[in-house]
Design a protein around this motif. Sequence first.
Motif, mmCIF file in Angstrom:
data_model
loop_
_atom_site.group_PDB
_atom_site.id
_atom_site.type_symbol
_atom_site.label_atom_id
_atom_site.label_comp_id
_atom_site.label_asym_id
_atom_site.label_seq_id
_atom_site.Cartn_x
_atom_site.Cartn_y
_atom_site.Cartn_z
ATOM 1 N N ILE A 223 86.238 -35.227 12.389
ATOM 2 C CA ILE A 223 85.042 -34.598 12.947
ATOM 3 C C ILE A 223 84.539 -35.443 14.100
ATOM 4 O O ILE A 223 84.943 -36.594 14.269
ATOM 5 N N ASP A 224 83.643 -34.873 14.902
ATOM 6 C CA ASP A 224 83.015 -35.596 16.000
ATOM 7 C C ASP A 224 81.653 -36.090 15.518
ATOM 8 O O ASP A 224 80.710 -35.314 15.396
ATOM 9 N N TYR A 225 81.551 -37.386 15.243
ATOM 10 C CA TYR A 225 80.294 -37.947 14.749
ATOM 11 C C TYR A 225 79.200 -37.928 15.808
ATOM 12 O O TYR A 225 78.016 -37.953 15.483
ATOM 13 N N GLU A 226 79.609 -37.898 17.066
ATOM 14 C CA GLU A 226 78.618 -37.907 18.139
ATOM 15 C C GLU A 226 78.048 -36.515 18.381
ATOM 16 O O GLU A 226 76.850 -36.335 18.554
ATOM 17 N N GLY A 227 78.902 -35.512 18.419
ATOM 18 C CA GLY A 227 78.469 -34.165 18.746
ATOM 19 C C GLY A 227 77.688 -33.529 17.619
ATOM 20 O O GLY A 227 78.170 -33.401 16.491
ATOM 21 N N GLY A 228 76.470 -33.130 17.901
ATOM 22 C CA GLY A 228 75.658 -32.412 16.930
ATOM 23 C C GLY A 228 75.032 -33.251 15.862
ATOM 24 O O GLY A 228 74.400 -32.730 14.949
ATOM 25 N N SER A 229 75.155 -34.577 15.918
ATOM 26 C CA SER A 229 74.535 -35.431 14.903
ATOM 27 C C SER A 229 73.545 -36.364 15.576
ATOM 28 O O SER A 229 73.726 -36.793 16.704
ATOM 29 N N SER A 230 72.494 -36.688 14.844
ATOM 30 C CA SER A 230 71.471 -37.585 15.373
ATOM 31 C C SER A 230 71.488 -38.875 14.583
ATOM 32 O O SER A 230 71.571 -38.868 13.363
ATOM 33 N N ARG A 231 71.419 -39.962 15.294
ATOM 34 C CA ARG A 231 71.421 -41.264 14.635
ATOM 35 C C ARG A 231 70.046 -41.528 14.052
ATOM 36 O O ARG A 231 69.045 -41.583 14.762
ATOM 37 N N ALA A 232 69.982 -41.682 12.748
ATOM 38 C CA ALA A 232 68.691 -41.848 12.082
ATOM 39 C C ALA A 232 67.994 -43.108 12.541
ATOM 40 O O ALA A 232 68.571 -44.175 12.639
ATOM 41 N N GLY A 233 66.697 -42.959 12.827
ATOM 42 C CA GLY A 233 65.879 -44.106 13.128
ATOM 43 C C GLY A 233 65.995 -44.623 14.543
ATOM 44 O O GLY A 233 65.224 -45.470 14.952
ATOM 45 N N SER A 234 66.973 -44.148 15.332
ATOM 46 C CA SER A 234 67.148 -44.672 16.681
ATOM 47 C C SER A 234 66.389 -43.880 17.713
ATOM 48 O O SER A 234 66.184 -44.347 18.816
ATOM 49 N N GLY A 235 66.038 -42.637 17.383
ATOM 50 C CA GLY A 235 65.320 -41.799 18.329
ATOM 51 C C GLY A 235 66.195 -41.238 19.420
ATOM 52 O O GLY A 235 65.697 -40.705 20.405
ATOM 53 N N SER A 236 67.511 -41.358 19.301
ATOM 54 C CA SER A 236 68.427 -40.817 20.293
ATOM 55 C C SER A 236 69.535 -40.082 19.575
ATOM 56 O O SER A 236 69.685 -40.161 18.372
ATOM 57 N N THR A 237 70.349 -39.378 20.368
ATOM 58 C CA THR A 237 71.464 -38.621 19.799
ATOM 59 C C THR A 237 72.766 -39.398 19.847
ATOM 60 O O THR A 237 73.814 -38.863 19.571
ATOM 61 N N ALA A 238 72.722 -40.683 20.260
ATOM 62 C CA ALA A 238 73.930 -41.488 20.377
ATOM 63 C C ALA A 238 74.324 -42.053 19.024
ATOM 64 O O ALA A 238 73.520 -42.706 18.358
ATOM 65 N N TYR A 239 75.542 -41.800 18.619
ATOM 66 C CA TYR A 239 76.030 -42.369 17.364
ATOM 67 C C TYR A 239 76.725 -43.700 17.634
ATOM 68 O O TYR A 239 76.644 -44.621 16.836
#
Length: 377
Positions: free
Chosen positions: A224-240
């Motif tokens: 799967i693509d961990y970056e696409g469509g997932s939000s990094r908890a606690g970071s405030g950004s969508t970058a994994y």
Amino acid sequence: LCGALAVLRKRRWWCADEDGGCSFELWACGRTDDGTAGMQPLCECGRPAVWMGRRWWCARADGGCDFEWSPPPPPAPPTLVPPEAIERQMARDTAALLTAAAHGPLNAWSFVAPSDFGLGLWARAPLRRGQALGLYSGPRLPCSLQRRGTCALQIPGTHVVVDGASENCPFSVPRCCASYANHSRSPNARLELWPVLRPAPCEVRQHMVLVASEPISAGGEIRIDYEGGSSRAGSGSTAYWGAETGMGEPREDGAWRAVRRHPPPPPATCEAVVDGLARLQSAARASQGGEDVDAASAVLACSVADETAAPLPWGGERGGDARLRLLVPSLAKKLAGLRARVASCQWGIVASHLPGRTGAECRERWAELHAEAEAEM
């Protein structure tokens, strides 16, 4: 001719459509290559067809209808498999099953085996596009309590993270199959958010489900693509991946798609769930919350769940009571439903830390523990 199954009556095959259907009729005895055996089928004009060029055609001289039918080839004779070959195949399947069980969990559609990035997730049987492969489950936490973890994914639209490898929790929970899926920029699977239709008061409202986005052959790796469509908890950004998370994105060359692992034999009976999210949405619209919705939810949930764990005992140093005494006060600082001691869906978050227990069981047990503590004061 109309696509309906034919029925055998009076030694002929007829269209089975109860409304009259098409004019299909075929003599059941078949024909030889020269068309000498059996009898002539009737074409759409109602006339006996003629055998020409290894096919049946309409017999009318003026061109007739478009009837054309070619007998199917005879079935291949059965092949006798030597007992030694059967024994070798059984030995390979047994070894694959034991090896998969040693590496990690397995469900009806996937298993864990070594990959070029440590352990990875592999297809146990041929998978169809849109087929559900399993739940992405694990302990759930408020995003503010998540500090690290390569398998921690935020549930879209919420402030809750699923800690797939229990890296942010005081107690470990057995990992699910989906949490072993490795990352790829060109994945063959994805995560979907499935709602729980008519959930119980103390249970979670949605599940993250791993779904194949393309056909996958048995023994192929699932990514799967961990970056696409997932939000990094606690970071405030969508970058994994990146400096904010302290994790570099794994390098890949696409060669993983050609690698195959011998899969353990799949279960004898297991229903594949394809386009499950669309089926849930359709059932909700059709019945508007009736019994059909409950039935659809139950069937889909059972079909995508991993093997059910035995309920965690309440007693013991790391049992359910010890976990509740540590978790509930800590989570209550972030979750208002726990502070108010009401039948909130946030008890489902607590239950995710206690394998085999429901949110309602955790709430009832906590009430008993709280009453006992007050009585001793």
